[in-house]
Design a protein around this motif. Structure first.
Motif, short mmCIF file in Angstrom:
data_model
loop_
_atom_site.label_atom_id
_atom_site.label_comp_id
_atom_site.label_asym_id
_atom_site.label_seq_id
_atom_site.Cartn_x
_atom_site.Cartn_y
_atom_site.Cartn_z
N THR A 104 -59.03 23.77 43.10
CA THR A 104 -58.83 23.25 44.46
C THR A 104 -58.07 21.94 44.35
O THR A 104 -58.41 21.10 43.51
N VAL A 105 -57.06 21.75 45.19
CA VAL A 105 -56.29 20.51 45.21
C VAL A 105 -56.49 19.87 46.58
O VAL A 105 -56.34 20.53 47.61
N PHE A 106 -56.83 18.57 46.58
CA PHE A 106 -57.03 17.82 47.82
C PHE A 106 -56.22 16.55 47.73
O PHE A 106 -56.39 15.76 46.80
N LEU A 107 -55.32 16.35 48.69
CA LEU A 107 -54.41 15.20 48.71
C LEU A 107 -54.84 14.18 49.76
O LEU A 107 -55.11 14.54 50.90
N VAL A 108 -54.86 12.91 49.38
CA VAL A 108 -55.01 11.80 50.33
C VAL A 108 -53.65 11.12 50.36
O VAL A 108 -53.16 10.63 49.33
N THR A 109 -53.01 11.11 51.54
CA THR A 109 -51.63 10.65 51.67
C THR A 109 -51.40 9.95 53.00
O THR A 109 -52.18 10.13 53.94
N ALA A 110 -50.32 9.21 53.09
CA ALA A 110 -49.92 8.60 54.36
C ALA A 110 -48.91 9.49 55.10
O ALA A 110 -48.61 9.25 56.26
N ASP A 111 -48.41 10.51 54.44
CA ASP A 111 -47.36 11.34 55.01
C ASP A 111 -47.91 12.70 55.45
O ASP A 111 -48.10 13.60 54.64
N GLU A 112 -48.13 12.84 56.75
CA GLU A 112 -48.70 14.09 57.27
C GLU A 112 -47.79 15.29 57.07
O GLU A 112 -48.27 16.43 57.07
N ASP A 113 -46.50 15.09 56.87
CA ASP A 113 -45.57 16.20 56.68
C ASP A 113 -45.78 16.94 55.36
O ASP A 113 -45.37 18.09 55.21
N VAL A 114 -46.42 16.29 54.41
CA VAL A 114 -46.64 16.88 53.09
C VAL A 114 -47.83 17.85 53.12
O VAL A 114 -47.83 18.87 52.43
N LEU A 115 -48.82 17.55 53.94
CA LEU A 115 -50.01 18.40 54.02
C LEU A 115 -49.66 19.79 54.53
O LEU A 115 -48.84 19.94 55.43
N GLY A 116 -50.30 20.77 53.95
CA GLY A 116 -50.07 22.15 54.36
C GLY A 116 -48.94 22.82 53.61
O GLY A 116 -48.65 23.99 53.83
N THR A 117 -48.30 22.07 52.73
CA THR A 117 -47.24 22.65 51.89
C THR A 117 -47.76 22.73 50.46
O THR A 117 -48.58 21.91 50.04
N ALA A 118 -47.30 23.71 49.73
CA ALA A 118 -47.74 23.86 48.34
C ALA A 118 -47.27 22.66 47.53
O ALA A 118 -46.15 22.19 47.72
N PRO A 119 -48.07 22.12 46.65
CA PRO A 119 -49.43 22.53 46.32
C PRO A 119 -50.51 21.83 47.13
O PRO A 119 -51.69 21.93 46.82
N PHE A 120 -50.10 21.12 48.19
CA PHE A 120 -51.05 20.31 48.95
C PHE A 120 -51.49 21.02 50.24
O PHE A 120 -51.13 20.62 51.35
N LEU A 121 -52.26 22.08 50.08
CA LEU A 121 -52.70 22.87 51.23
C LEU A 121 -53.90 22.23 51.93
O LEU A 121 -54.16 22.51 53.10
#
Length: 180
Positions: A104-121
């Motif tokens: 499982t990969v979980f990203l904490v980011t400031a850029d909402e455009d990255v979420l939901g794209t591989a590998p950051f689902l």
């Protein structure tokens, strides 16, 4: 004192804008019985080492990507990535490898455009300023990515506190380093 108050006010604003559903997904992940791997580059990497240490105090099996004793990641493991942009090379590479390994990969980011794209689902948007000009619209008196770094540390500490609710102070202290 004015600077301190301004920074505190900035942290309140940033953290109040975190989506509760994303936050609760992170807490639920941290509550699970699995191996946790943490990664981030630069200051994000330092923060993730502190997060890994706190999770170790709570008797979780934790590793920091890049350390010599970090084993291979496998199915059932979790990789938590901290990256303001979500595009830093090591973070993307590690996340891709982890995803390909069934973790499982979980990203904490400031850029909402990255979420939901591989590998950051899966992940959480922390709406803070980073060193990137793309996030320059976030008002801050702090240089570079300080606002993101500080907010990430506070957010991740809070998530751990919520995830380990009921764990005694003594058990946390028992796991604290004693060779210092």
């Amino acid at each position: 004192m004015k600077t301190i108050q301004t920074i505190v006010d900035e942290m309140k604003k940033v953290l109040s804008e975190v989506h509760s559903q994303q936050y609760h997904q992170l807490v639920e992940l941290l509550q699970q019985d699995r191996r946790f791997f943490f990664t981030g580059e630069g200051r994000s990497g330092f923060i993730m080492k502190a997060v890994a240490m706190r999770m170790m105090h709570a008797e979780k099996r934790v590793y920091v990507v890049g350390e010599t004793i970090t084993p291979a990641i496998r199915t059932g493991d979790a990789l938590i990535v901290l990256s303001g942009s979500g595009t830093t090379s090591l973070s993307v590479h590690s996340a891709t490898q982890a995803s390909n390994s069934g973790a499982t990969v979980f990203l904490v980011t400031a850029d909402e455009d990255v979420l939901g794209t591989a590998p950051f689902l899966q992940g959480l948007v922390l709406p803070a300023a980073t060193k990137s000009k793309k996030h320059a619209h976030r008002k801050t008196i702090q240089p570079l990515g300080n606002q993101f770094d500080q907010a990430a540390h506070l957010l991740l500490d809070a998530a751990i506190i919520d995830a380990i609710e009921g764990t005694s102070y003594d058990s946390l202290k028992d796991n604290h380093a004693n060779l210092e």
